[in-house]
Scaffold this active site. Structure first.
Site, mmCIF file in Angstrom:
data_model
loop_
_atom_site.group_PDB
_atom_site.id
_atom_site.type_symbol
_atom_site.label_atom_id
_atom_site.label_comp_id
_atom_site.label_asym_id
_atom_site.label_seq_id
_atom_site.Cartn_x
_atom_site.Cartn_y
_atom_site.Cartn_z
ATOM 1 N N ARG A 79 35.880 48.378 37.917
ATOM 2 C CA ARG A 79 35.069 49.587 38.017
ATOM 3 C C ARG A 79 35.750 50.777 37.333
ATOM 4 O O ARG A 79 35.079 51.640 36.753
ATOM 5 C CB ARG A 79 34.764 49.899 39.476
ATOM 6 C CG ARG A 79 33.784 48.900 40.108
ATOM 7 C CD ARG A 79 33.683 49.083 41.620
ATOM 8 N NE ARG A 79 33.308 50.448 41.966
ATOM 9 C CZ ARG A 79 33.409 50.944 43.206
ATOM 10 N NH1 ARG A 79 33.890 50.178 44.188
ATOM 11 N NH2 ARG A 79 33.030 52.177 43.447
ATOM 12 N N ARG B 15 37.339 39.605 47.887
ATOM 13 C CA ARG B 15 36.750 40.472 48.909
ATOM 14 C C ARG B 15 35.964 41.583 48.218
ATOM 15 O O ARG B 15 36.440 42.710 48.071
ATOM 16 C CB ARG B 15 37.842 41.052 49.797
ATOM 17 C CG ARG B 15 38.651 39.989 50.534
ATOM 18 C CD ARG B 15 39.834 40.609 51.243
ATOM 19 N NE ARG B 15 40.648 39.604 51.924
ATOM 20 C CZ ARG B 15 41.802 39.854 52.536
ATOM 21 N NH1 ARG B 15 42.293 41.095 52.529
ATOM 22 N NH2 ARG B 15 42.480 38.882 53.132
ATOM 23 N N ASP C 274 33.523 44.612 47.339
ATOM 24 C CA ASP C 274 33.250 45.850 48.069
ATOM 25 C C ASP C 274 31.772 46.002 48.398
ATOM 26 O O ASP C 274 30.921 45.256 47.897
ATOM 27 C CB ASP C 274 33.698 47.060 47.241
ATOM 28 C CG ASP C 274 35.207 47.188 47.162
ATOM 29 O OD1 ASP C 274 35.899 46.652 48.038
ATOM 30 O OD2 ASP C 274 35.688 47.839 46.207
ATOM 31 N N TYR D 118 34.166 38.899 35.621
ATOM 32 C CA TYR D 118 33.296 39.929 36.180
ATOM 33 C C TYR D 118 32.336 40.425 35.109
ATOM 34 O O TYR D 118 32.642 40.415 33.912
ATOM 35 C CB TYR D 118 34.115 41.119 36.688
ATOM 36 C CG TYR D 118 34.852 40.877 37.978
ATOM 37 C CD1 TYR D 118 34.238 41.104 39.209
ATOM 38 C CD2 TYR D 118 36.169 40.433 37.978
ATOM 39 C CE1 TYR D 118 34.920 40.901 40.399
ATOM 40 C CE2 TYR D 118 36.859 40.224 39.163
ATOM 41 C CZ TYR D 118 36.228 40.458 40.368
ATOM 42 O OH TYR D 118 36.905 40.238 41.536
#
Length: 260
Positions: A197, A50, A52, A110
């Site tokens: 992040r 999911r 952001d 990522y």
């Protein structure tokens, strides 16, 4: 009913994230509306991640169930005539009825991208975070290497995370500079809410010499979010690839047949 798995790419700039919500347009909503129109039935999709608002994806995965007669491999051709240009479906395949895009993942990769120059980039403004002061990428790379292996990443989770356990394994990590670009790539068995992040934000502070190279080791010791840096902006982040074990694509009967 057939269960279909799609892999898709999207630019998250204009979306409130992957998950459908009331206060903004989500990638999930756009994809479900296109699928429902193509199949002439109401379709709900389940994704591997999911993402952001503002986060991008190169290899998002999502499954859905349908009775429609479109061959699985033809879904990209059908959907890409209906979707906006910032969402592209790359592959479609039929999977076993118990396959689950989220719960059967074997890991994710990522990528976080930084433009490190005095002036930002017009062309990369939506996919790279601009840091105008010089960054020490060698120090950042040394710090990133301390993430490898299994650790308790409790300090790397933003408020709102719902994970039952915070132990994760980082299988690979790299940080390289290509001209004005600094690219962080990280692969692990699973990630906490905003974990990548937070890692990126901490590495930027390490590169500015505002935080020690052993910041991650300190965070593993204290399990304290304050041991780490700020959460980096979302638009530098990309979900690059989702991994599945080969067994996830076997029919349940086939799995039972091969068990000793």
């Amino acid at each position: 009913m057939k269960r279909i798995l799609l892999t898709l790419e999207y630019d998250g700039t204009n979306y409130s994230g992957w998950q459908r919500q009331y206060n903004g347009l989500a990638v999930q909503q756009v994809l479900e509306e296109a699928l429902s129109a193509a199949c002439r039935e109401k379709i709900a999709v389940t994704s591997a991640s999911r993402t952001d608002a503002g986060v991008h994806a190169l290899g998002q995965a999502a499954h859905f169930d349908t009775n429609c007669g479109i061959p699985p491999e033809k879904f990209p051709f059908v959907l890409n005539t209906m979707l906006p240009q910032d969402i592209r479906v790359h592959t479609g395949r039929q999977v076993p009825p118990d396959f689950h895009a989220r719960f059967m993942t074997d890991g994710k990769r990522y990528t976080y991208r930084i433009i490190n120059s005095r002036h930002g980039s017009a062309l990369k403004r939506n996919t790279h975070v601009h840091v105008p002061v010089p960054l020490d990428e060698a120090a950042m790379a040394r710090a990133a290497e301390t993430l490898l292996g299994e650790h308790d990443f409790a300090a790397f989770q933003a408020s709102g995370g719902t994970a039952k356990t915070t132990v994760r394994t980082i299988r690979a990590v790299s940080l390289v500079r290509l001209g004005d670009e600094i690219i962080l790539t990280i692969e692990g068995n699973a990630f906490l809410y905003n974990m990548v992040r937070i890692i990126a934000g901490t590495l930027i502070e390490v590169g500015m010499h505002k935080r020690s190279e052993d910041a991650f080791q300190e965070a593993f010791r204290t399990l304290n979010r304050l041991s780490l840096g700020v959460t980096a902006p979302p638009h530098g982040l990309e979900l690059t690839k989702v991994f599945y074990p080969e067994a996830a694509f076997r029919d349940p009967e086939e799995v039972r047949w091969h068990q000793p």
